[in-house]
Design a protein around this motif. Structure first.
Motif, PDB file in Angstrom:
ATOM      1  N   SER A 266       0.836  -1.212   0.000  1.00  0.00           N
ATOM      2  CA  SER A 266       0.000   0.000   0.000  1.00  0.00           C
ATOM      3  C   SER A 266       0.864   1.254   0.000  1.00  0.00           C
ATOM      4  N   LEU A 267       1.913   1.241   0.805  1.00  0.00           N
ATOM      5  CA  LEU A 267       2.821   2.388   0.861  1.00  0.00           C
ATOM      6  C   LEU A 267       3.544   2.561  -0.465  1.00  0.00           C
ATOM      7  N   TYR A 268       3.957   1.454  -1.079  1.00  0.00           N
ATOM      8  CA  TYR A 268       4.613   1.516  -2.391  1.00  0.00           C
ATOM      9  C   TYR A 268       3.664   2.127  -3.424  1.00  0.00           C
ATOM     10  N   ALA A 269       2.391   1.711  -3.387  1.00  0.00           N
ATOM     11  CA  ALA A 269       1.424   2.228  -4.352  1.00  0.00           C
ATOM     12  C   ALA A 269       1.243   3.736  -4.206  1.00  0.00           C
ATOM     13  N   ILE A 270       1.212   4.218  -2.963  1.00  0.00           N
ATOM     14  CA  ILE A 270       1.007   5.649  -2.722  1.00  0.00           C
ATOM     15  C   ILE A 270       2.225   6.456  -3.132  1.00  0.00           C
ATOM     16  N   GLU A 271       3.414   6.006  -2.711  1.00  0.00           N
ATOM     17  CA  GLU A 271       4.620   6.812  -2.898  1.00  0.00           C
ATOM     18  C   GLU A 271       5.234   6.668  -4.289  1.00  0.00           C
ATOM     19  N   VAL A 272       5.134   5.506  -4.889  1.00  0.00           N
ATOM     20  CA  VAL A 272       5.786   5.277  -6.183  1.00  0.00           C
ATOM     21  C   VAL A 272       4.795   5.426  -7.338  1.00  0.00           C
ATOM     22  N   ALA A 273       3.599   4.844  -7.186  1.00  0.00           N
ATOM     23  CA  ALA A 273       2.625   4.860  -8.283  1.00  0.00           C
ATOM     24  C   ALA A 273       1.625   6.001  -8.181  1.00  0.00           C
ATOM     25  N   GLY A 274       1.645   6.739  -7.069  1.00  0.00           N
ATOM     26  CA  GLY A 274       0.717   7.840  -6.907  1.00  0.00           C
ATOM     27  C   GLY A 274      -0.718   7.408  -6.737  1.00  0.00           C
ATOM     28  N   THR A 275      -0.921   6.240  -6.154  1.00  0.00           N
ATOM     29  CA  THR A 275      -2.269   5.706  -5.956  1.00  0.00           C
ATOM     30  C   THR A 275      -3.011   6.499  -4.890  1.00  0.00           C
ATOM     31  N   ASP A 276      -4.305   6.673  -5.101  1.00  0.00           N
ATOM     32  CA  ASP A 276      -5.138   7.355  -4.121  1.00  0.00           C
ATOM     33  C   ASP A 276      -5.194   6.547  -2.822  1.00  0.00           C
ATOM     34  N   GLN A 277      -5.212   7.226  -1.677  1.00  0.00           N
ATOM     35  CA  GLN A 277      -5.201   6.572  -0.370  1.00  0.00           C
ATOM     36  C   GLN A 277      -6.372   5.607  -0.211  1.00  0.00           C
ATOM     37  N   GLY A 327       9.814  -2.546 -12.363  1.00  0.00           N
ATOM     38  CA  GLY A 327       9.393  -1.766 -13.523  1.00  0.00           C
ATOM     39  C   GLY A 327       7.950  -1.299 -13.471  1.00  0.00           C
ATOM     40  N   ILE A 328       7.258  -1.543 -12.362  1.00  0.00           N
ATOM     41  CA  ILE A 328       5.843  -1.173 -12.259  1.00  0.00           C
ATOM     42  C   ILE A 328       5.729   0.138 -11.495  1.00  0.00           C
ATOM     43  N   LYS A 329       5.238   1.166 -12.157  1.00  0.00           N
ATOM     44  CA  LYS A 329       5.176   2.509 -11.564  1.00  0.00           C
ATOM     45  C   LYS A 329       3.780   3.133 -11.665  1.00  0.00           C
TER      46      LYS A 329
END
Length: 434
Positions: A266-277, A327-329
């Motif tokens: 979840s933290l990776y998604a927020i910080e690297v991929a810019g995913t909504d909280q 490679g997943i961003k």
């Protein structure tokens, strides 16, 4: 049982009796062949499914507890300090299995289920009353963790007593309960905490575990006859069996990396991929949804093509997938990764149980051996996530590459070790069911 299944049973039995490294004091119990199906056998699967729903379902939901503690109840504590509540709970659960194994081997199934249920529910109710860090650690980590450990091993061991050729599938179905629990419990915490508050949400979870455990206690039965011989809690003679010892080492190495993504995706998604909280909060349930099918399909394949064969293949795929995260961003990519990772990594939770029993020629010590292997796995679960957290570092200088490489290397190393076990057992033959 058809002729093919009888043939497989006879091959499995001869392979077990031929294990040259088993402790000399162990004698093969010549029990009648397990029914390998039928109403009572599948009732054991249903009871074990219920236990896995509660134990592994809640253990794998700790990421949601972590979010609540970080943002509200324990917001003055660091994220790494809070993470120790969950990782140590894993260790406590698995360490308790060392003690429950000998008790289960001597026939005390319902004693363990009864005491374990009371302790687990009491611990959850105490969590609902906590306010400070040490209180959460005592109630959730120690008390609830001990309750988990008392009921977890019976769920893992009893099912194996009722099946022969269908053992991997039966265990896969029972362990799939953990995936459903790890979907439902985080969503309950996410939705109900905002409506009725954290204390009453945890109390509702406690009442759920009580009701479902009453069903499990009512239907589960030990099939292997009681063995009144006194057992050592830790019998190091079992480690003289080199195949068993090296298999335990493989599981330990894997668990150093297995749960890292459960804690940090979840933290990776927020910080690297810019995913909504709001979406990131659902990645853990999404991961566990993927693991539901990962408990079933690989275990069915393992029954047809061999336990270690399937585990080795999925270990290679899991390691390659971990490195693919480099490679997943994008948000879509992270969601797809989460689903697939849940599926391909799931056999490392469900297949170690039948692998351990397949390497143990004496059925009367299956629970003891499982308990010792679970304790080893518990140390891997305890160490892995804090190490990954230390690799990631603080907010100013995240090292996501290091964390991903750590997980990938652990999968490949674990697979290499299990391949060694396979080679020691059957040599370099490729097309052998093992």
């Amino acid at each position: 049982m058809d002729s093919k299944e009888q043939q497989h049973d006879s091959e499995d039995s001869s392979a077990l009796q031929a294990s040259p490294d088993a402790p000399s004091s162990e004698k093969q119990q010549d029990d009648s062949q397990p029914p390998n199906g039928g109403f009572m056998a599948w009732l054991q699967v249903a009871g074990a499914w219920t236990i896995m729903f509660n134990v592994l379902g809640l253990l794998n939901s700790y990421g949601q507890f972590q979010n609540i503690y970080e943002t509200d109840l324990l917001k003055n504590e660091s994220a790494s300090t809070i993470a120790w509540i969950g990782s140590t709970q894993f260790l406590v659960c698995y360490l308790v299995c060392i003690f429950t194994g000998p008790l289960l081997d001597t026939g005390h199934l319902h004693l363990l289920l009864g005491i374990g249920t009371v302790v687990m529910v009491f611990g959850l109710m105490m969590v609902s009353l906590c306010h400070s860090y040490y209180q959460f650690f005592l109630a959730q980590t120690l008390v609830t963790g001990i309750g988990f450990g008392l009921i977890f091993l019976p769920a893992s061991s009893v099912v194996s007593q009722w099946f022969s050729t269908r053992t991997p599938l039966a265990i896969g179905i029972s362990v799939s309960g953990s995936s459903i629990g790890a979907i439902i419990y985080p969503i309950m915490l996410e939705r109900l905490t905002g409506q009725i508050g954290f204390p009453w949400t945890v109390r509702i979870i406690g009442f759920m575990t009580l009701g479902t455990m009453l069903f499990a206690a009512a239907v589960m039965r030990v099939r292997v006859g009681k063995n009144p011989r006194k057992r050592k809690v830790i019998d190091l003679r079992h480690f003289k069996d080199k195949l068993y010892l090296i298999a335990c080492l493989s599981f330990f190495v894997n668990f150093l990396g297995l749960y890292v993504f459960y804690y940090f995706i979840s933290l990776y998604a927020i910080e690297v991929a810019g995913t909504d909280q709001s979406l990131a909060n659902y990645l853990l349930p999404i991961l566990n949804a993927g693991s539901f099918f990962g408990r079933l399909i690989p275990n069915w394949l393992a029954g047809r093509y061999g336990l270690m064969n399937v585990q080795i293949i999925f270990g290679i795929i899991s390691g390659a997938l971990a490195f693919a995260l480099l490679g997943i961003k994008t948000t879509g990519g992270v969601v797809a990764f989460t689903v697939i990772y849940g599926f391909v990594s799931a056999p490392y939770v469900s297949l170690p149980i039948p692998i351990v029993t397949s390497l143990s020629p004496d059925k009367s010590v299956w629970a003891t051996r499982l308990g010792m292997s679970f304790a080893i796995i518990g140390f891997g679960a305890l160490i892995g996530s804090p190490v990954a957290g230390a690799i990631i570092g603080d907010n100013d200088n995240r090292n996501w590459t290091g964390m991903i490489v750590w997980c990938g290397v652990m999968f490949f190393a674990s697979t290499a070790i299990l391949t060694t076990v396979r080679t020691m057992k059957v040599g370099f033959k490729l097309f052998v069911k093992v």
